[in-house]
Design a protein around this motif. Structure first.
Motif, PDB file in Angstrom:
ATOM      1  N   TYR A 227      29.526 -15.244  -6.910  1.00 18.83           N
ATOM      2  CA  TYR A 227      28.920 -13.909  -6.886  1.00 18.83           C
ATOM      3  C   TYR A 227      28.086 -13.717  -5.619  1.00 18.83           C
ATOM      4  CZ  TYR A 227      25.735 -10.119  -8.097  1.00 18.83           C
ATOM      5  OH  TYR A 227      24.983  -8.972  -8.075  1.00 18.83           O
ATOM      6  N   ASP A 228      27.195 -14.669  -5.340  1.00 17.81           N
ATOM      7  CA  ASP A 228      26.322 -14.557  -4.176  1.00 17.81           C
ATOM      8  C   ASP A 228      27.118 -14.558  -2.876  1.00 17.81           C
ATOM      9  OD1 ASP A 228      24.129 -14.478  -5.824  1.00 17.81           O
ATOM     10  OD2 ASP A 228      23.620 -16.595  -5.577  1.00 17.81           O
ATOM     11  N   ALA A 229      28.157 -15.410  -2.801  1.00 20.60           N
ATOM     12  CA  ALA A 229      28.965 -15.491  -1.585  1.00 20.60           C
ATOM     13  C   ALA A 229      29.696 -14.186  -1.325  1.00 20.60           C
ATOM     14  CB  ALA A 229      29.963 -16.642  -1.694  1.00 20.60           C
ATOM     15  N   LEU A 230      30.285 -13.604  -2.362  1.00 21.80           N
ATOM     16  CA  LEU A 230      31.009 -12.348  -2.197  1.00 21.80           C
ATOM     17  C   LEU A 230      30.062 -11.220  -1.824  1.00 21.80           C
ATOM     18  CD1 LEU A 230      33.542 -12.506  -5.169  1.00 21.80           C
ATOM     19  CD2 LEU A 230      33.955 -13.023  -2.758  1.00 21.80           C
ATOM     20  N   CYS A 231      28.896 -11.161  -2.467  1.00 15.97           N
ATOM     21  CA  CYS A 231      27.933 -10.114  -2.156  1.00 15.97           C
ATOM     22  C   CYS A 231      27.364 -10.263  -0.750  1.00 15.97           C
ATOM     23  CB  CYS A 231      26.805 -10.106  -3.192  1.00 15.97           C
ATOM     24  SG  CYS A 231      27.318  -9.492  -4.812  1.00 15.97           S
ATOM     25  N   ALA A 232      27.355 -11.490  -0.238  1.00 15.95           N
ATOM     26  CA  ALA A 232      26.887 -11.732   1.130  1.00 15.95           C
ATOM     27  C   ALA A 232      27.941 -11.322   2.155  1.00 15.95           C
ATOM     28  CB  ALA A 232      26.529 -13.200   1.321  1.00 15.95           C
ATOM     29  N   GLY A 233      29.160 -11.073   1.703  1.00 11.53           N
ATOM     30  CA  GLY A 233      30.215 -10.632   2.609  1.00 11.53           C
ATOM     31  C   GLY A 233      31.331 -11.623   2.827  1.00 11.53           C
ATOM     32  N   ALA A 234      31.274 -12.783   2.151  1.00  8.54           N
ATOM     33  CA  ALA A 234      32.315 -13.795   2.339  1.00  8.54           C
ATOM     34  C   ALA A 234      33.667 -13.273   1.872  1.00  8.54           C
ATOM     35  CB  ALA A 234      31.961 -15.063   1.575  1.00  8.54           C
ATOM     36  N   SER A 235      34.720 -13.712   2.555  1.00  5.83           N
ATOM     37  CA  SER A 235      36.073 -13.291   2.216  1.00  5.83           C
ATOM     38  C   SER A 235      36.856 -14.369   1.493  1.00  5.83           C
ATOM     39  CB  SER A 235      36.833 -12.897   3.493  1.00  5.83           C
ATOM     40  OG  SER A 235      36.236 -11.786   4.118  1.00  5.83           O
ATOM     41  N   GLY A 236      36.265 -15.553   1.348  1.00  7.13           N
ATOM     42  CA  GLY A 236      36.984 -16.630   0.681  1.00  7.13           C
ATOM     43  C   GLY A 236      36.028 -17.625   0.083  1.00  7.13           C
ATOM     44  N   PHE A 237      36.495 -18.339  -0.926  1.00  2.15           N
ATOM     45  CA  PHE A 237      35.661 -19.301  -1.624  1.00  2.15           C
ATOM     46  C   PHE A 237      36.552 -20.426  -2.115  1.00  2.15           C
ATOM     47  CE2 PHE A 237      31.689 -20.108  -3.932  1.00  2.15           C
ATOM     48  CZ  PHE A 237      32.112 -21.024  -4.874  1.00  2.15           C
TER      49      PHE A 237
ATOM     50  N   GLY B 228      42.809 -11.114   7.421  1.00  2.00           N
ATOM     51  CA  GLY B 228      42.159  -9.968   6.807  1.00  2.00           C
ATOM     52  C   GLY B 228      42.292  -9.887   5.310  1.00  2.00           C
ATOM     53  N   GLU B 229      42.879 -10.912   4.695  1.00  2.00           N
ATOM     54  CA  GLU B 229      42.999 -10.936   3.243  1.00  2.00           C
ATOM     55  C   GLU B 229      41.789 -11.661   2.649  1.00  2.00           C
ATOM     56  OE1 GLU B 229      45.194  -9.350   1.638  1.00  2.00           O
ATOM     57  OE2 GLU B 229      46.625  -8.842   3.216  1.00  2.00           O
ATOM     58  N   SER B 230      41.728 -11.693   1.333  1.00  3.41           N
ATOM     59  CA  SER B 230      40.658 -12.394   0.636  1.00  3.41           C
ATOM     60  C   SER B 230      41.255 -13.530  -0.162  1.00  3.41           C
ATOM     61  CB  SER B 230      39.924 -11.451  -0.319  1.00  3.41           C
ATOM     62  OG  SER B 230      39.422 -10.339   0.386  1.00  3.41           O
ATOM     63  N   LEU B 231      40.468 -14.558  -0.372  1.00  3.29           N
ATOM     64  CA  LEU B 231      40.997 -15.730  -1.050  1.00  3.29           C
ATOM     65  C   LEU B 231      39.924 -16.372  -1.902  1.00  3.29           C
ATOM     66  CD1 LEU B 231      43.381 -18.337   0.353  1.00  3.29           C
ATOM     67  CD2 LEU B 231      41.258 -19.127  -0.660  1.00  3.29           C
ATOM     68  N   LEU B 232      40.276 -16.648  -3.156  1.00  5.08           N
ATOM     69  CA  LEU B 232      39.380 -17.350  -4.058  1.00  5.08           C
ATOM     70  C   LEU B 232      40.066 -18.611  -4.563  1.00  5.08           C
ATOM     71  CD1 LEU B 232      38.024 -14.374  -6.188  1.00  5.08           C
ATOM     72  CD2 LEU B 232      36.878 -15.527  -4.305  1.00  5.08           C
TER      73      LEU B 232
ATOM     74  N   THR C  47      45.985   3.179  -5.415  1.00  3.83           N
ATOM     75  CA  THR C  47      46.162   1.919  -4.690  1.00  3.83           C
ATOM     76  C   THR C  47      44.994   0.989  -4.942  1.00  3.83           C
ATOM     77  OG1 THR C  47      47.441   3.027  -2.944  1.00  3.83           O
ATOM     78  CG2 THR C  47      46.462   0.884  -2.401  1.00  3.83           C
ATOM     79  N   LEU C  48      43.785   1.531  -4.911  1.00  8.96           N
ATOM     80  CA  LEU C  48      42.590   0.720  -5.136  1.00  8.96           C
ATOM     81  C   LEU C  48      42.580   0.125  -6.542  1.00  8.96           C
ATOM     82  CD1 LEU C  48      39.859  -0.371  -4.279  1.00  8.96           C
ATOM     83  CD2 LEU C  48      38.849   1.856  -4.819  1.00  8.96           C
TER      84      LEU C  48
ATOM     85  N   ASP D 120      37.519  -6.293   3.247  1.00  9.97           N
ATOM     86  CA  ASP D 120      38.814  -6.757   2.764  1.00  9.97           C
ATOM     87  C   ASP D 120      38.995  -6.349   1.315  1.00  9.97           C
ATOM     88  OD1 ASP D 120      37.253  -8.608   1.282  1.00  9.97           O
ATOM     89  OD2 ASP D 120      37.270  -9.991   2.978  1.00  9.97           O
ATOM     90  N   ARG D 121      40.029  -6.907   0.655  1.00 10.47           N
ATOM     91  CA  ARG D 121      40.365  -6.515  -0.706  1.00 10.47           C
ATOM     92  C   ARG D 121      39.239  -6.777  -1.702  1.00 10.47           C
ATOM     93  NH1 ARG D 121      46.298  -6.487  -2.062  1.00 10.47           N
ATOM     94  NH2 ARG D 121      47.339  -6.202  -0.074  1.00 10.47           N
ATOM     95  N   VAL D 122      38.659  -7.954  -1.633  1.00 12.33           N
ATOM     96  CA  VAL D 122      37.618  -8.299  -2.602  1.00 12.33           C
ATOM     97  C   VAL D 122      36.484  -7.290  -2.556  1.00 12.33           C
ATOM     98  CG1 VAL D 122      35.766  -9.930  -3.096  1.00 12.33           C
ATOM     99  CG2 VAL D 122      38.092 -10.759  -2.804  1.00 12.33           C
ATOM    100  N   HIS D 123      36.035  -6.933  -1.373  1.00 12.45           N
ATOM    101  CA  HIS D 123      34.882  -6.047  -1.255  1.00 12.45           C
ATOM    102  C   HIS D 123      35.237  -4.605  -1.605  1.00 12.45           C
ATOM    103  CE1 HIS D 123      33.948  -9.594   1.266  1.00 12.45           C
ATOM    104  NE2 HIS D 123      32.936  -9.578   0.441  1.00 12.45           N
ATOM    105  N   ALA D 124      36.492  -4.215  -1.379  1.00  9.03           N
ATOM    106  CA  ALA D 124      36.943  -2.895  -1.833  1.00  9.03           C
ATOM    107  C   ALA D 124      36.952  -2.839  -3.358  1.00  9.03           C
ATOM    108  CB  ALA D 124      38.336  -2.590  -1.275  1.00  9.03           C
ATOM    109  N   VAL D 125      37.432  -3.911  -3.975  1.00 11.87           N
ATOM    110  CA  VAL D 125      37.488  -3.957  -5.442  1.00 11.87           C
ATOM    111  C   VAL D 125      36.082  -3.986  -6.036  1.00 11.87           C
ATOM    112  CG1 VAL D 125      38.195  -5.359  -7.414  1.00 11.87           C
ATOM    113  CG2 VAL D 125      39.783  -4.992  -5.520  1.00 11.87           C
ATOM    114  N   ILE D 126      35.170  -4.735  -5.425  1.00 10.03           N
ATOM    115  CA  ILE D 126      33.787  -4.750  -5.905  1.00 10.03           C
ATOM    116  C   ILE D 126      33.199  -3.341  -5.864  1.00 10.03           C
ATOM    117  CG2 ILE D 126      31.442  -5.491  -5.323  1.00 10.03           C
ATOM    118  CD1 ILE D 126      32.569  -8.195  -4.564  1.00 10.03           C
ATOM    119  N   ALA D 127      33.465  -2.600  -4.783  1.00 10.81           N
ATOM    120  CA  ALA D 127      32.981  -1.220  -4.684  1.00 10.81           C
ATOM    121  C   ALA D 127      33.554  -0.356  -5.799  1.00 10.81           C
ATOM    122  CB  ALA D 127      33.345  -0.634  -3.321  1.00 10.81           C
ATOM    123  N   ALA D 128      34.828  -0.595  -6.127  1.00  8.80           N
ATOM    124  CA  ALA D 128      35.462   0.178  -7.195  1.00  8.80           C
ATOM    125  C   ALA D 128      34.854  -0.151  -8.554  1.00  8.80           C
ATOM    126  CB  ALA D 128      36.961  -0.092  -7.206  1.00  8.80           C
ATOM    127  N   TYR D 129      34.530  -1.422  -8.776  1.00  9.14           N
ATOM    128  CA  TYR D 129      33.864  -1.819 -10.020  1.00  9.14           C
ATOM    129  C   TYR D 129      32.467  -1.196 -10.097  1.00  9.14           C
ATOM    130  CZ  TYR D 129      37.040  -5.388 -11.931  1.00  9.14           C
ATOM    131  OH  TYR D 129      38.087  -6.043 -12.518  1.00  9.14           O
TER     132      TYR D 129
END
Length: 216
Positions: free
Chosen positions: A91-101, A121-125, A159-160, A198-207
């Protein structure tokens, strides 16, 4: 094009091991190895790499804070590494702007692929970080409506939502009955309008906005 990478980990053997694995790849070049968050920020400022491979727990400044600074100042994409598979770190890593974990026990090939994916430019978990976990994390976020959400066309909103369900561009193309090229255009527009990296941060915004809800 060669992917420039900075490796930041306070354990020298771990740091040099990751650097050695990555530096043997024809499309990856490790431009700096550092041992703490402050040095990671300075290395990124000096070298402007495509990817920062960043440990979460380090002395002085930890990886979460370093990621927040790097993502706020530069276009460098951050791939977090840790020995701890805990929800709060993700959670903290994604909110800080990380694109992968990824966990530090990641296989060699998966580490290389992770750097390539994040640089593209993709995201990876990590596989252990499931969609259920993402649902659980974002369900705790306060609801807010990103300004850019109102700028999305109906098809871009569709799409989102499909991105939030974990569909690839090819799968979205099938679902919307359009070409994959058209989907790429929609995805790029979504990123631009939401100000998402990237995708993760777009999805977080949608949530956060309520456009996507846990369990959708």
């Amino acid at each position: 094009m060669t992917i420039d990478v900075v490796v930041a980990d306070d354990q020298e053997l771990v740091r040099s091991g990751f650097a050695l694995i990555l530096d043997t790849q024809p499309d990856i070049s490790v431009v700096a190895e550092v041992g703490d968050g402050f040095a990671a920020i300075e290395a990124v400022r000096a070298h402007r790499p495509q990817v920062l491979l960043l440990d979460i727990r380090m002395p002085g400044m930890d990886g979460i804070e370093a990621a927040r600074v790097v993502c706020g100042e530069t276009d460098t994409r951050v791939l977090m590494l840790t020995t701890f598979d805990q929800d709060d770190y993700v959670y903290d890593a994604l909110c800080a702007g990380a694109s992968g974990f990824l966990l530090k026990d990641v296989r060699r090939d998966d580490l290389v692929r992770a750097v390539q994916v994040v640089a593209a430019g993709e995201s990876l978990l990590a596989p252990s970080v499931t969609r259920r976990l993402i649902d659980d994390m974002v369900s705790k976020l306060p609801r807010k409506r990103p300004a850019g959400l109102d700028l999305l066309t109906g098809r871009e909103q569709e799409t989102l939502v499909l991105l939030g369900r974990g569909l690839s561009n090819a799968e979205i193309a099938v679902a919307l009955v359009v070409s994959e090229h058209t989907v790429k255009t929609h995805v790029s527009n979504v990123f631009a309008k939401l100000g998402a990296r990237d995708r993760v941060h777009a999805v977080i915004a949608a949530y956060e906005s309520g456009l996507i809800r846990p369990g959708d």
